[in-house]
Design a protein around this motif. Structure first.
Motif, PDB file in Angstrom:
ATOM      1  N   ALA A 116       6.676 -85.226  -0.472  1.00  0.00           N
ATOM      2  CA  ALA A 116       6.742 -84.157  -1.472  1.00  0.00           C
ATOM      3  C   ALA A 116       5.343 -83.651  -1.810  1.00  0.00           C
ATOM      4  CB  ALA A 116       7.417 -84.672  -2.734  1.00  0.00           C
ATOM      5  N   ARG A 117       5.234 -82.338  -1.996  1.00  0.00           N
ATOM      6  CA  ARG A 117       3.956 -81.744  -2.391  1.00  0.00           C
ATOM      7  C   ARG A 117       3.933 -81.533  -3.894  1.00  0.00           C
ATOM      8  NH1 ARG A 117       2.333 -77.295   2.151  1.00  0.00           N
ATOM      9  NH2 ARG A 117       2.191 -78.739   3.873  1.00  0.00           N
ATOM     10  N   ARG A 118       2.730 -81.586  -4.460  1.00  0.00           N
ATOM     11  CA  ARG A 118       2.533 -81.321  -5.887  1.00  0.00           C
ATOM     12  C   ARG A 118       2.036 -79.897  -6.049  1.00  0.00           C
ATOM     13  NH1 ARG A 118      -0.813 -86.605  -7.957  1.00  0.00           N
ATOM     14  NH2 ARG A 118       0.624 -88.166  -7.168  1.00  0.00           N
ATOM     15  N   ARG A 119       2.646 -79.159  -6.968  1.00  0.00           N
ATOM     16  CA  ARG A 119       2.209 -77.784  -7.246  1.00  0.00           C
ATOM     17  C   ARG A 119       0.855 -77.824  -7.931  1.00  0.00           C
ATOM     18  NH1 ARG A 119       4.490 -73.610  -5.580  1.00  0.00           N
ATOM     19  NH2 ARG A 119       4.050 -72.303  -7.350  1.00  0.00           N
ATOM     20  N   CYS A 120       0.013 -76.872  -7.622  1.00  0.00           N
ATOM     21  CA  CYS A 120      -1.300 -76.791  -8.257  1.00  0.00           C
ATOM     22  C   CYS A 120      -1.862 -75.391  -8.108  1.00  0.00           C
ATOM     23  CB  CYS A 120      -2.261 -77.816  -7.684  1.00  0.00           C
ATOM     24  SG  CYS A 120      -2.394 -77.796  -5.915  1.00  0.00           S
ATOM     25  N   ARG A 121      -2.900 -75.122  -8.860  1.00  0.00           N
ATOM     26  CA  ARG A 121      -3.586 -73.828  -8.800  1.00  0.00           C
ATOM     27  C   ARG A 121      -5.082 -74.092  -8.892  1.00  0.00           C
ATOM     28  NH1 ARG A 121      -0.371 -69.085  -8.663  1.00  0.00           N
ATOM     29  NH2 ARG A 121       1.697 -69.649  -9.320  1.00  0.00           N
ATOM     30  N   VAL A 122      -5.651 -74.488  -7.783  1.00  0.00           N
ATOM     31  CA  VAL A 122      -7.074 -74.793  -7.710  1.00  0.00           C
ATOM     32  C   VAL A 122      -7.743 -73.772  -6.807  1.00  0.00           C
ATOM     33  CG1 VAL A 122      -8.749 -76.525  -6.973  1.00  0.00           C
ATOM     34  CG2 VAL A 122      -6.620 -77.254  -8.011  1.00  0.00           C
ATOM     35  N   SER A 123      -8.886 -73.252  -7.221  1.00  0.00           N
ATOM     36  CA  SER A 123      -9.629 -72.326  -6.384  1.00  0.00           C
ATOM     37  C   SER A 123     -10.129 -73.070  -5.156  1.00  0.00           C
ATOM     38  CB  SER A 123     -10.808 -71.761  -7.168  1.00  0.00           C
ATOM     39  OG  SER A 123     -11.546 -70.900  -6.350  1.00  0.00           O
ATOM     40  N   THR A 124      -9.873 -72.514  -3.995  1.00  0.00           N
ATOM     41  CA  THR A 124     -10.185 -73.188  -2.751  1.00  0.00           C
ATOM     42  C   THR A 124     -10.910 -72.252  -1.810  1.00  0.00           C
ATOM     43  OG1 THR A 124      -8.127 -74.402  -2.969  1.00  0.00           O
ATOM     44  CG2 THR A 124      -9.165 -74.444  -0.827  1.00  0.00           C
ATOM     45  N   SER A 125     -11.937 -72.761  -1.162  1.00  0.00           N
ATOM     46  CA  SER A 125     -12.596 -71.987  -0.124  1.00  0.00           C
ATOM     47  C   SER A 125     -11.915 -72.314   1.197  1.00  0.00           C
ATOM     48  CB  SER A 125     -14.080 -72.360  -0.056  1.00  0.00           C
ATOM     49  OG  SER A 125     -14.693 -71.713   1.013  1.00  0.00           O
ATOM     50  N   CYS A 126     -11.470 -71.297   1.893  1.00  0.00           N
ATOM     51  CA  CYS A 126     -10.752 -71.479   3.146  1.00  0.00           C
ATOM     52  C   CYS A 126     -11.509 -70.744   4.236  1.00  0.00           C
ATOM     53  CB  CYS A 126      -9.346 -70.909   2.994  1.00  0.00           C
ATOM     54  SG  CYS A 126      -8.387 -70.851   4.490  1.00  0.00           S
ATOM     55  N   ARG A 127     -11.829 -71.416   5.321  1.00  0.00           N
ATOM     56  CA  ARG A 127     -12.580 -70.769   6.396  1.00  0.00           C
ATOM     57  C   ARG A 127     -11.899 -71.016   7.730  1.00  0.00           C
ATOM     58  NH1 ARG A 127     -16.696 -72.484   9.842  1.00  0.00           N
ATOM     59  NH2 ARG A 127     -16.879 -74.456   8.780  1.00  0.00           N
ATOM     60  N   LEU A 128     -11.550 -69.930   8.413  1.00  0.00           N
ATOM     61  CA  LEU A 128     -11.075 -70.069   9.783  1.00  0.00           C
ATOM     62  C   LEU A 128     -12.257 -70.483  10.636  1.00  0.00           C
ATOM     63  CD1 LEU A 128      -8.833 -66.934  10.325  1.00  0.00           C
ATOM     64  CD2 LEU A 128      -8.105 -69.311  10.320  1.00  0.00           C
ATOM     65  N   LEU A 129     -12.048 -71.355  11.588  1.00  0.00           N
ATOM     66  CA  LEU A 129     -13.134 -71.817  12.439  1.00  0.00           C
ATOM     67  C   LEU A 129     -13.850 -70.640  13.071  1.00  0.00           C
ATOM     68  CD1 LEU A 129     -11.484 -74.868  14.198  1.00  0.00           C
ATOM     69  CD2 LEU A 129     -13.116 -74.877  12.327  1.00  0.00           C
ATOM     70  N   GLY A 130     -15.176 -70.629  12.950  1.00  0.00           N
ATOM     71  CA  GLY A 130     -15.984 -69.600  13.565  1.00  0.00           C
ATOM     72  C   GLY A 130     -16.082 -68.302  12.787  1.00  0.00           C
ATOM     73  N   GLU A 131     -15.506 -68.232  11.600  1.00  0.00           N
ATOM     74  CA  GLU A 131     -15.550 -67.011  10.808  1.00  0.00           C
ATOM     75  C   GLU A 131     -16.296 -67.229   9.498  1.00  0.00           C
ATOM     76  OE1 GLU A 131     -11.828 -65.144  10.178  1.00  0.00           O
ATOM     77  OE2 GLU A 131     -11.307 -65.124  12.290  1.00  0.00           O
ATOM     78  N   VAL A 132     -16.531 -66.146   8.799  1.00  0.00           N
ATOM     79  CA  VAL A 132     -17.168 -66.203   7.478  1.00  0.00           C
ATOM     80  C   VAL A 132     -16.181 -66.809   6.486  1.00  0.00           C
ATOM     81  CG1 VAL A 132     -18.119 -64.772   5.640  1.00  0.00           C
ATOM     82  CG2 VAL A 132     -18.534 -64.161   8.029  1.00  0.00           C
ATOM     83  N   PRO A 133     -16.647 -67.683   5.576  1.00  0.00           N
ATOM     84  CA  PRO A 133     -15.721 -68.273   4.584  1.00  0.00           C
ATOM     85  C   PRO A 133     -15.022 -67.199   3.753  1.00  0.00           C
ATOM     86  CG  PRO A 133     -17.831 -69.388   4.537  1.00  0.00           C
ATOM     87  CD  PRO A 133     -17.995 -68.191   5.434  1.00  0.00           C
ATOM     88  N   ARG A 134     -13.790 -67.463   3.402  1.00  0.00           N
ATOM     89  CA  ARG A 134     -13.025 -66.572   2.536  1.00  0.00           C
ATOM     90  C   ARG A 134     -12.210 -67.419   1.572  1.00  0.00           C
ATOM     91  NH1 ARG A 134      -9.036 -64.358   7.262  1.00  0.00           N
ATOM     92  NH2 ARG A 134      -8.123 -66.357   7.742  1.00  0.00           N
ATOM     93  N   GLU A 135     -11.936 -66.873   0.420  1.00  0.00           N
ATOM     94  CA  GLU A 135     -11.220 -67.598  -0.621  1.00  0.00           C
ATOM     95  C   GLU A 135      -9.720 -67.630  -0.350  1.00  0.00           C
ATOM     96  OE1 GLU A 135     -12.659 -69.343  -3.171  1.00  0.00           O
ATOM     97  OE2 GLU A 135     -14.479 -68.806  -2.098  1.00  0.00           O
TER      98      GLU A 135
END
Length: 107
Positions: free
Chosen positions: A14-33
Motif C-alpha cells: 500500500a502507498r501512503r498519500r502525501c504532498r511533498v515538493s519533489t525534484s524529478c529529472r529524466l536521465l540526461g535532461e535538465v531537472p524539472r519539478e
C-alpha cells in the motif's frame, strides 16, 4: 468472473498519500519539478508537468516536510496517464526497496 479495471489497485504494498515538493529529472535532461502524490517502499506516484513514458528511468530527489534531509533515488516509469489539466500522473517502481523508516520521513 469480473475483468480488472483501471481503478483496480494491483500494488504489492500500500502507498501512503502525501504532498511533498519533489525534484524529478529524466536521465540526461535538465531537472524539472514534480509533485509527489504517494509513496511506498516499492514505488512512487508522481504528478509531472511533461509526459513521461513507461520504461523510462527517472532520477528523483525527495525531501520530507519534517526534515531537511534529501534522498536521491532512481525509479522506472511503469504507467503514465495524461490528466485533464495537461499534467501527467506516473506510477514508478524504485530500483531498490526503501526501508519503512525512510518512507515515513517522506510521508
Amino acid at each position: 468472473m469480473s475483468q480488472p479495471t483501471l481503478a483496480t489497485d494491483r500494488r504489492a504494498v500500500a502507498r501512503r498519500r502525501c504532498r511533498v515538493s519533489t525534484s524529478c529529472r529524466l536521465l540526461g535532461e535538465v531537472p524539472r519539478e514534480a509533485e509527489l502524490r504517494d509513496i511506498s517502499a516499492l514505488g512512487v506516484g508522481l504528478l509531472c508537468p511533461d509526459p513521461v513514458n513507461p520504461g523510462e528511468h527517472l532520477d528523483l530527489h525527495l525531501s520530507g516536510p519534517s526534515t531537511s534531509l534529501g534522498l536521491a533515488l532512481r525509479a522506472r516509469v511503469v504507467h503514465s496517464q495524461e490528466r485533464p489539466d495537461g499534467r501527467w500522473l506516473a506510477g514508478c517502481v524504485f530500483d531498490e526497496t526503501l526501508p519503512d523508516s525512510l518512507v515515513a520521513l517522506l510521508h
